[in-house]
Design an enzyme around this catalytic site. Structure first.
Site, PDB file in Angstrom:
ATOM      1  CB  THR A 133      10.923  -6.853   8.639  1.00 26.43           C
ATOM      2  OG1 THR A 133      11.864  -6.010   7.998  1.00 26.43           O
ATOM      3  CG2 THR A 133      10.717  -8.072   7.737  1.00 26.43           C
ATOM      4  CG  ASP A 134      11.507  -1.860   6.489  1.00 24.14           C
ATOM      5  OD1 ASP A 134      12.222  -2.869   6.710  1.00 24.14           O
ATOM      6  OD2 ASP A 134      11.965  -0.695   6.522  1.00 24.14           O
TER       7      ASP A 134
END
Ligand code: NAD
Ligand code: DAU
Length: 351
Positions: A133-134
């Site tokens: 994920t970012d």
């Protein structure tokens, strides 16, 4: 040839498995613990399809992993399985450490044992693709440049810290043991089969039920949004062409404030399923903010475009319209996922 998909009964995993088998004859083994977020109904279309084999089990179960790897001899592992909801990680971080950190460790060790025992040609083609994920990069100020792959890791929630830890394990298994890994760090997904505890599906199902639309804090937090099918195509691209040991940021070039997302959903519902009580935006309700709420995420997805030629196919406008329409077309799915356990969560979080 076979691929092993962990977490394939969840939101992104199920979209990935369905899309994969729409485009390939290569078999898929799905391993999923069927937590509250896993739903076999997402894969119902594959019933009777001999190319798909579903296994109900935990990525923390080493004996099961060893048996699956020896039996099915996958040429790749696509690792989606995780606890994925930030608010739940605030209420109960333990499950996030167990699955995201310890589970990923166990999976890496099983993959390493299997991979090291293979002939050189098979070893060379094997891939372990870690879906991340970012959020591992932390929060951006309004004018900061978007996250590149070189951005330092600054996770702020128990969820993002557990995902950051798993990314580090994956990296270390490559550098130390040579395991052929790839990591993707993607922004917020939306689309079919999204569990209605996350912003977009929660707003759709609450609006249709005439319930309040809870917006945290001032609603000005910014996320980058990507239609889930575009995330799936990015993962297929990285699996096929990604450079070993590299990470690839995946995003939609769609930075939006939460309140604008909610207003867009309301406007689409006004058009597609108007309410006799008036515009859905009347239901917008500002509520207490999420503790430690990250202000802004933005993804610089130029590396995956430059090196692998991937770009999203959907704009936010086309993707959100398809998504709202999907929820309108699947009231049975929505009703069935809103089980007792779901109601308990909504009560805990929004009471
Ligand atoms: P999800 O919560 O919808 O699905 C997770 C799936 O993993 C469920 O089917 C669940 O049953 C399964 N699972 C959980 N613990 C397990 C365990 N111990 N063993 C086996 N299976 C287990 O999550 P999602 O939104 O589909 O996210 C999938 C992956 O993508 C996660 O790794 C997440 O961190 C990552 N990701 C999600 C987003 C997003 O916007 N949803 C964005 C970027 C990255
Ligand atoms: O950025 C990628 C991440 O996106 C993934 O790694 C996570 O698995 C995924 O859940 C998602 O995390 P977010 O916390 O950004 O998603 P969520 O849908 O929970 O919230 C989106 C934004 O909306 C966030 O700023 C919080 C806000 N929000 C959320 C809910 C559920 C509200 O304002 N009200 C709500 O009721």
């Amino acid at each position: 040839m076979t691929i092993l998909v962990t977490g394939g009964a969840g939101f992104i995993g199920s979209n990935f498995v369905l899309d994969w088998l729409d485009q390939s004859q290569e078999k898929v083994v799905t391993l999923d613990a069927l937590t509250y977020a896993g739903n076999r109904e997402n894969l119902a279309r594959l019933k009777g399809d001999e190319r798909h084999h579903f296994v109900h089990g935990d990525i923390g179960d080493r004996a099961l992993l060893d048996q699956l790897l020896v039996t099915h001899r996958p040429r790749a592992i696509l690792h989606f399985a995780a606890e994925s909801h930030v608010d739940r990680s605030i209420h109960g971080p333990g499950a996030f450490i167990k699955t995201n950190v310890e589970g990923t460790f166990t999976l890496l060790e099983a993959a390493r044992a299997y991979w090291s025992g293979q002939a050189e040609a098979i070893k060379g083609d094997f891939r372990f693709l870690h879906v991340s994920t970012d959020e591992v990069y932390g929060s951006l100020a309004p004018n900061d440049p978007a996250f590149t792959e070189a951005h330092p890791y600054e996770p702020n929630s128990p969820y993002s810290a557990s995902k950051a830890a798993s990314d580090h394990l994956v990296r270390a298994w490559h550098h130390t043991y040579g395991l052929p890994v790839l990591t993707t760090n993607c922004s917020n997904n939306y689309g079919p089969f999204h569990f209605p505890e996350k912003l977009i599906p929660l707003m759709i199902v609450n609006a249709l039920a005439g319930k309040p639309l809870p917006v945290y804090g001032d609603g000005q937090q910014i996320r980058d949004w990507l239609y889930v099918k575009d995330h799936c195509s990015a993962i297929r691209t990285v699996l096929a062409q990604g450079r070993l040991g590299e990470t690839y940021n995946v995003g939609g070039w769609n930075e939006k404030a939460n309140i604008d997302i909610v207003r867009t959903v309301c406007a689409l519902l006004d058009e597609l399923r108007p309410s006799s009580d008036g515009p859905y935006a009347r239901l917008i309700t500002y509520v207490k903010d999420r503790p430690g709420h990250d202000r802004r995420y933005a993804i610089d997805a130029r590396k995956i475009e430059r090196e692998l030629g991937w770009r999203p196919a959907e704009t936010f406008e086309t993707g959100i319209r398809k998504t709202v329409q999907w929820y309108l077309d699947h009231p049975g799915w929505v009703a069935r996922v809103q089980s007792g356990a779901y109601r308990d969560w909504i009560e805990t979080q929004y009471a």
